[in-house]
Design an enzyme around this catalytic site. Structure first.
Site, PDB file in Angstrom:
ATOM      1  N   CYS A  91       0.892  -1.177   0.000  1.00  0.00           N
ATOM      2  CA  CYS A  91       0.000   0.000   0.000  1.00  0.00           C
ATOM      3  C   CYS A  91       0.919   1.213   0.000  1.00  0.00           C
ATOM      4  O   CYS A  91       1.247   1.746   1.051  1.00  0.00           O
ATOM      5  CB  CYS A  91      -0.862  -0.011   1.254  1.00  0.00           C
ATOM      6  SG  CYS A  91      -2.003  -1.388   1.357  1.00  0.00           S
ATOM      7  N   PRO A  94       2.052   7.876  -0.527  1.00  0.00           N
ATOM      8  CA  PRO A  94       2.801   8.623  -1.544  1.00  0.00           C
ATOM      9  C   PRO A  94       4.233   8.123  -1.792  1.00  0.00           C
ATOM     10  O   PRO A  94       4.952   8.726  -2.570  1.00  0.00           O
ATOM     11  CB  PRO A  94       2.819  10.042  -0.970  1.00  0.00           C
ATOM     12  CG  PRO A  94       2.747   9.845   0.520  1.00  0.00           C
ATOM     13  CD  PRO A  94       1.909   8.629   0.736  1.00  0.00           C
ATOM     14  N   ASP A 142      -5.553  -3.342  -6.451  1.00  0.00           N
ATOM     15  CA  ASP A 142      -5.839  -3.743  -5.073  1.00  0.00           C
ATOM     16  C   ASP A 142      -4.834  -4.812  -4.654  1.00  0.00           C
ATOM     17  O   ASP A 142      -4.742  -5.865  -5.292  1.00  0.00           O
ATOM     18  CB  ASP A 142      -7.281  -4.293  -5.033  1.00  0.00           C
ATOM     19  CG  ASP A 142      -7.752  -4.582  -3.622  1.00  0.00           C
ATOM     20  OD1 ASP A 142      -6.897  -4.777  -2.723  1.00  0.00           O
ATOM     21  OD2 ASP A 142      -8.979  -4.634  -3.424  1.00  0.00           O
ATOM     22  N   CYS A 220      -0.110   4.352  11.576  1.00  0.00           N
ATOM     23  CA  CYS A 220       0.068   5.569  12.377  1.00  0.00           C
ATOM     24  C   CYS A 220      -1.195   5.753  13.219  1.00  0.00           C
ATOM     25  O   CYS A 220      -1.746   6.833  13.319  1.00  0.00           O
ATOM     26  CB  CYS A 220       0.377   6.782  11.513  1.00  0.00           C
ATOM     27  SG  CYS A 220      -0.820   7.106  10.228  1.00  0.00           S
TER      28      CYS A 220
HETATM   29  N1  SAM Z   1       3.531   3.739   2.930  1.00  0.00           N
HETATM   30  C1  SAM Z   1       3.102   5.040   2.434  1.00  0.00           C
HETATM   31  C2  SAM Z   1       4.206   6.053   2.683  1.00  0.00           C
HETATM   32  O1  SAM Z   1       4.971   5.880   3.646  1.00  0.00           O
HETATM   33  O2  SAM Z   1       4.320   7.011   1.910  1.00  0.00           O
HETATM   34  C3  SAM Z   1       1.793   5.465   3.050  1.00  0.00           C
HETATM   35  C4  SAM Z   1       0.695   4.471   2.797  1.00  0.00           C
HETATM   36  S1  SAM Z   1      -0.910   5.034   3.281  1.00  0.00           S
HETATM   37  C5  SAM Z   1      -0.898   4.801   4.998  1.00  0.00           C
HETATM   38  C6  SAM Z   1      -1.916   3.729   2.727  1.00  0.00           C
HETATM   39  C7  SAM Z   1      -2.096   3.661   1.231  1.00  0.00           C
HETATM   40  O3  SAM Z   1      -2.714   2.420   0.918  1.00  0.00           O
HETATM   41  C8  SAM Z   1      -2.999   4.732   0.657  1.00  0.00           C
HETATM   42  O4  SAM Z   1      -2.338   5.396  -0.386  1.00  0.00           O
HETATM   43  C9  SAM Z   1      -4.200   3.954   0.118  1.00  0.00           C
HETATM   44  O5  SAM Z   1      -4.753   4.524  -1.046  1.00  0.00           O
HETATM   45  C10 SAM Z   1      -3.587   2.607  -0.177  1.00  0.00           C
HETATM   46  N2  SAM Z   1      -4.513   1.460  -0.198  1.00  0.00           N
HETATM   47  C11 SAM Z   1      -5.645   1.317   0.523  1.00  0.00           C
HETATM   48  N3  SAM Z   1      -6.209   0.114   0.261  1.00  0.00           N
HETATM   49  C12 SAM Z   1      -5.407  -0.505  -0.637  1.00  0.00           C
HETATM   50  C13 SAM Z   1      -5.459  -1.767  -1.293  1.00  0.00           C
HETATM   51  N4  SAM Z   1      -6.459  -2.608  -1.080  1.00  0.00           N
HETATM   52  N5  SAM Z   1      -4.457  -2.076  -2.161  1.00  0.00           N
HETATM   53  C14 SAM Z   1      -3.444  -1.209  -2.385  1.00  0.00           C
HETATM   54  N6  SAM Z   1      -3.358   0.003  -1.799  1.00  0.00           N
HETATM   55  C15 SAM Z   1      -4.324   0.348  -0.933  1.00  0.00           C
END
Ligand code: SAM
Length: 294
Positions: A91, A94, A142, A220
């Site tokens: 996931c 950014p 996903d 977080c």
């Molecule tokens: N690890 C990133 C960073 O340090 O920059 C921050 C990640 S943020 C907490 C979670 C991300 O997971 C979001 O961008 C969200 O859109 C994405 N996300 C949510 N559900 C997801 C899924 N089923 N598959 C892939 N990405 C997903």
């Protein structure tokens, strides 16, 4: 929900991007203008006084350094991928932790960065471009739909899972405890239950990739339902795949809530004392635990 402004005493943290610079170089450069020291735990992190504004500093603008909090910078360091490995960031947007992985791998090997949200892909691309990493493949989709048996994942040795969470541990601290108890928000409970259900599924999915040896899970959030409860839910599955919980940064004093045997392996940071509330868990396959992790 009520919020209070960001913690004014929070030190300014900057992670040196070792793909473009090195820690001593950046330390010297920043030291010309500011009081700066190396962090005591994360090797590529520099700490400056609160209120230091580095947004327009040349090192930040040219991608030699990223403004990234201490707890956030711990996550890729805990996963500790080796140069040449194939790694999955489940996931990723950014992309702060994605490009940290690339730096730790010295630009060698391959990182697949998965992201569901199309609008956030652009930010991920910008982060990757700024970092100078050339071994990151971005996949829009996903994570739960990635088939662990697909040949493109057969060599994935490490997975970083930093899923969507409530963000209850970050800068704006919630002051819900000041509300009368009858005002407790039902939709908040529903939202937390949904997040937790996704986090549990995603962690179980990460543990099922055939060649994976290391999985780091982080949020977080300060909520047990998104942290310890998620770990508890996958313990039988993790054991059946030969994983055990290993202690990230054993010298760090704040560990998981004591709600199951083994919770001392988990790492927590406190939203007040440590300026942000984070949670980190590390699963390692028994056969690949190194001496320092025993
Ligand atoms: N690890 C990133 C960073 O340090 O920059 C921050 C990640 S943020 C907490 C979670 C991300 O997971 C979001 O961008 C969200 O859109 C994405 N996300 C949510 N559900 C997801 C899924 N089923 N598959 C892939 N990405 C997903």
């Amino acid at each position: 929900a009520l919020y209070q402004p960001a913690d004014v005493s929070k030190p300014c943290c900057v992670r040196v991007n070792t793909l473009k610079s090195d820690v001593d170089c950046a330390l010297r450069e920043l030291g010309k203008q500011f009081t700066v020291r190396k962090d005591d735990i994360v090797p590529d992190l520099l700490i400056l006084p609160p209120h230091t504004d580095l947004h327009n500093h040349p090192l930040v603008l040219n991608g030699s350094a990223f403004l990234q909090g201490k707890a956030s910078s711990m996550v890729a360091a805990v996963l500790a991928p080796k140069p040449g490995w194939e790694v999955l960031d489940a996931c990723s947007a950014p992309g702060n932790k994605t490009v940290h992985l690339a730096a730790l791998m010295g630009g060698k090997g391959k990182i697949i960065a998965c992201e569901l949200n199309k609008d956030r892909i652009k930010r991920l691309e910008d982060t990757v471009r700024l970092s100078g990493a050339t071994n990151i493949e971005i996949r829009h989709g996903d994570f739960l739909n990635l088939n662990p048996r697909d040949s493109s994942f057969s060599k994935i040795r490490a997975i970083l899972l930093d899923p969507s969470c409530s963000g209850s541990g970050t800068a704006a601290q919630r002051l819900d405890h000041l509300l009368p108890s009858h005002a407790t928000d039902v939709t908040d409970t529903e939202r937390l239950n949904k997040l937790s259900a996704f986090q549990k599924k995603a962690l179980a999915h990460a543990l099922s990739f055939p060649a994976v040896e290391r999985v780091v899970y982080s949020t977080c959030s300060v909520n047990q339902i998104e942290n310890e409860d998620v770990i508890i839910s996958v313990l039988p599955l993790a054991a059946s795949h030969g994983f055990q919980l290993v202690t990230p940064f054993p010298q760090w004093h704040r560990r998981g809530l004591p709600v199951f045997e083994g919770s001392e392996h988990l790492l927590r940071t406190d939203p007040i004392e440590d300026h942000e509330g984070f949670f980190i868990a590390l699963f390692v396959k028994k056969s690949s635990i190194n001496d320092s992790e025993e």
